[in-house]
Design a protein around this motif. Sequence first.
Motif, PDB file in Angstrom:
ATOM      1  N   MET A  99      47.195  27.445  39.768  1.00 11.71           N
ATOM      2  CA  MET A  99      46.149  26.666  39.191  1.00 11.71           C
ATOM      3  C   MET A  99      46.489  26.548  37.547  1.00 11.71           C
ATOM      4  O   MET A  99      46.257  25.413  36.882  1.00 11.71           O
ATOM      5  CB  MET A  99      44.811  27.151  39.540  1.00 11.71           C
ATOM      6  CG  MET A  99      44.455  27.085  41.017  1.00 11.71           C
ATOM      7  SD  MET A  99      44.818  25.413  41.710  1.00 11.71           S
ATOM      8  CE  MET A  99      43.885  24.315  40.602  1.00 11.71           C
ATOM      9  N   GLY A 100      46.761  27.986  37.016  1.00 10.69           N
ATOM     10  CA  GLY A 100      47.023  27.940  35.633  1.00 10.69           C
ATOM     11  C   GLY A 100      48.204  26.875  35.274  1.00 10.69           C
ATOM     12  O   GLY A 100      48.093  26.167  34.232  1.00 10.69           O
ATOM     13  N   ALA A 101      49.230  26.720  35.897  1.00  8.58           N
ATOM     14  CA  ALA A 101      50.254  25.994  35.568  1.00  8.58           C
ATOM     15  C   ALA A 101      49.754  24.690  35.663  1.00  8.58           C
ATOM     16  O   ALA A 101      50.260  23.957  34.855  1.00  8.58           O
ATOM     17  CB  ALA A 101      51.411  26.124  36.849  1.00  8.58           C
ATOM     18  N   VAL A 102      49.034  24.086  36.544  1.00 11.63           N
ATOM     19  CA  VAL A 102      48.876  22.572  36.520  1.00 11.63           C
ATOM     20  C   VAL A 102      47.757  22.436  35.467  1.00 11.63           C
ATOM     21  O   VAL A 102      48.262  21.608  34.497  1.00 11.63           O
ATOM     22  CB  VAL A 102      47.875  22.512  37.928  1.00 11.63           C
ATOM     23  CG1 VAL A 102      47.445  21.165  38.014  1.00 11.63           C
ATOM     24  CG2 VAL A 102      48.826  22.745  39.103  1.00 11.63           C
ATOM     25  N   LEU A 103      46.964  23.236  35.242  1.00  9.56           N
ATOM     26  CA  LEU A 103      46.077  23.023  34.151  1.00  9.56           C
ATOM     27  C   LEU A 103      46.863  23.280  32.637  1.00  9.56           C
ATOM     28  O   LEU A 103      46.457  22.260  31.767  1.00  9.56           O
ATOM     29  CB  LEU A 103      44.937  24.333  34.207  1.00  9.56           C
ATOM     30  CG  LEU A 103      43.976  24.097  33.048  1.00  9.56           C
ATOM     31  CD1 LEU A 103      42.860  22.854  33.431  1.00  9.56           C
ATOM     32  CD2 LEU A 103      42.964  25.369  32.985  1.00  9.56           C
ATOM     33  N   ALA A 157      53.361  27.275  31.322  1.00  9.10           N
ATOM     34  CA  ALA A 157      52.948  28.449  32.230  1.00  9.10           C
ATOM     35  C   ALA A 157      52.242  29.461  31.557  1.00  9.10           C
ATOM     36  O   ALA A 157      51.148  30.018  32.134  1.00  9.10           O
ATOM     37  CB  ALA A 157      54.310  28.895  32.928  1.00  9.10           C
ATOM     38  N   VAL A 158      52.710  29.696  30.474  1.00  8.80           N
ATOM     39  CA  VAL A 158      52.011  30.788  29.456  1.00  8.80           C
ATOM     40  C   VAL A 158      50.721  30.183  29.252  1.00  8.80           C
ATOM     41  O   VAL A 158      49.678  30.919  29.167  1.00  8.80           O
ATOM     42  CB  VAL A 158      52.890  30.815  28.123  1.00  8.80           C
ATOM     43  CG1 VAL A 158      52.047  31.877  27.245  1.00  8.80           C
ATOM     44  CG2 VAL A 158      54.180  31.535  28.571  1.00  8.80           C
ATOM     45  N   GLY A 190      57.585  26.270  38.899  1.00  4.76           N
ATOM     46  CA  GLY A 190      58.890  26.879  39.262  1.00  4.76           C
ATOM     47  C   GLY A 190      59.106  28.267  38.629  1.00  4.76           C
ATOM     48  O   GLY A 190      59.616  29.152  39.126  1.00  4.76           O
ATOM     49  N   PHE A 191      58.732  28.164  37.358  1.00  2.17           N
ATOM     50  CA  PHE A 191      58.679  29.557  36.608  1.00  2.17           C
ATOM     51  C   PHE A 191      57.828  30.601  37.291  1.00  2.17           C
ATOM     52  O   PHE A 191      58.200  31.721  37.614  1.00  2.17           O
ATOM     53  CB  PHE A 191      58.343  29.395  35.228  1.00  2.17           C
ATOM     54  CG  PHE A 191      59.017  28.798  34.136  1.00  2.17           C
ATOM     55  CD1 PHE A 191      60.322  29.903  33.765  1.00  2.17           C
ATOM     56  CD2 PHE A 191      59.227  27.712  33.571  1.00  2.17           C
ATOM     57  CE1 PHE A 191      61.031  29.399  32.956  1.00  2.17           C
ATOM     58  CE2 PHE A 191      60.086  27.188  32.684  1.00  2.17           C
ATOM     59  CZ  PHE A 191      61.103  28.152  32.394  1.00  2.17           C
TER      60      PHE A 191
END
Lengths: 292, 249
Positions: A239-243, A230-231, A26-27
């Motif tokens: 993909m980064g958010a999931v990881l 997110a950061v 969402g972010f």
Amino acid sequence: MHGPELLQYLITGLTQGAIYALVAAGFNLVYAATGIINFAQGEFVMLGGLLAVTFVAWHMPLAAAVLLPILVVMAVGAAVHWFAIRPLRRAHVVTLIMITIGVSVVLRGAARLIWGADSHPLPPFTPGDSIGLGGATVQPQSLWIVGVTAVAGVALALFFRRTLMGRAMVACALNSRAARLAGIRVDRMNMWAFAFAGGIGALAGSVLTPMTFTSYDVGTLLALKGFCAAVLGGIGNNMGAVLGGLILGVVESLGAGMFSGYKDAFAFVVLLLVLFLRPAGLLGVGLRRDDQ
Amino acid sequence: MTPDGRSLLRLSSVRVFYDSVEALKGVSLHVNEGEIVALVGANGAGKSTTLNAICGLTPVRAGEMTLQGQSLTGLRPDQVVRLGITQVPEGRQIVGEMTVLDNLVLGAYLRLRAREKAAVREDLERILGMFPILQERRNQAAGNLSGGEQQMLAVGRALMARPRLLLLDEPTIGLAPRLAHQILDTVAGLRAQGTTILLVEQNVLASLRVADRGYVLETGRVVLEGPSDELLRNRDVQRAYLGKDYEEV
């Protein structure tokens, strides 16, 4: 820690992490389109959960009670953009970020007036006992959470890569001048980004609530954790958010297992480490914004 | 050079303010169908402001702008694009993180929204044929192209909207002379294909050579106008913009 115990922490962590991933997504949605970090994202999650609680209390079928909040919070997201962000579009992005903090306070206050300060439960999506797994147990709702996160992640990735609207949204963020000259209505696109962020937040809220209960003030911590995720993954990178979400969830769960009482501190330790060591995040490249 | 029935774009006494500073002090000009018209002048004369006013990016306080008689005044940028005007902005403004292909596709955003998929695909092939370097690098990030290639991409992207009138803002700025010529040749080629062009340039000599007519802008006013060859022979133009001193003139 023994094997089954470790496995249990891992399962709990992955479940919680999937929620963080949804919040982080969402972010990312709002950030990717507008460059704004929307600190009202946690309140979108809270609203989704509480609305689902209310709709269940109104004897709606569970599926409708869970899906309808998505539409309602999409409208809330759109309204937040239209009435709080859009009138100030000439303002600096930091000002707009502070406005989202103000919006989060307003939404939290409104929720307290409507739902009170109590915690509210929601039944699991599928009834049934926990599933045994190598000495640990998995609640069916955990599978829902992980599944919903996976589907939402894939859908978002496809949206940004494959659809005209998704690419137009990205173009607005990267170079709003170019987007306007191509005939893209940047303010409309930004409104949709807020609406989608509201929708995905509501989705997170309704899958989460059967596990944890919900109340008017759950958004604050969720937003901070989701922001950390997110950061950690690299802001703007889905993909980064999931990881990032999954790593954060597992770290938190294992940490809480070892030093109970400090669970909520781990997210911030992770956030600080990322900002010191790899500010662009794990998968981030450090976006270059052409128009600023 | 009075505007006649064929004039596609017409500006009458257009005034634009940035806060209290008057950037355009009543600019009037017209562009006939099929023409290349150059808008020249020094930095800060109001050239880019004129283009941005036409595109709806900068609000106009007074005056009238029309495209074939239809008012442009007060329209949003997307409405202007829909009417058939696209701008190749100064500094190219490509989306560096996206591929060349995605940048081109975004140029046809409104047409794709209107479900003109087949026609857009045709135009895409035509434009990639026109700029072989873009064809070659279609899947690369646009930010990796050289300055000249990015300029071609910016032109190609604008053409994807199938404009009747193309506004070019300083297309040769920062380019080596050979590349600058190549870009201006492209501009001449576009006119041959039926696109009408309003060209903003600081490079007065080069732009008047490809243009049919020109307007000289100075501090927000049109101070001179006429056919390009006349302007090129004009002593004031030669002195002020072509770097010739009194002796040579």
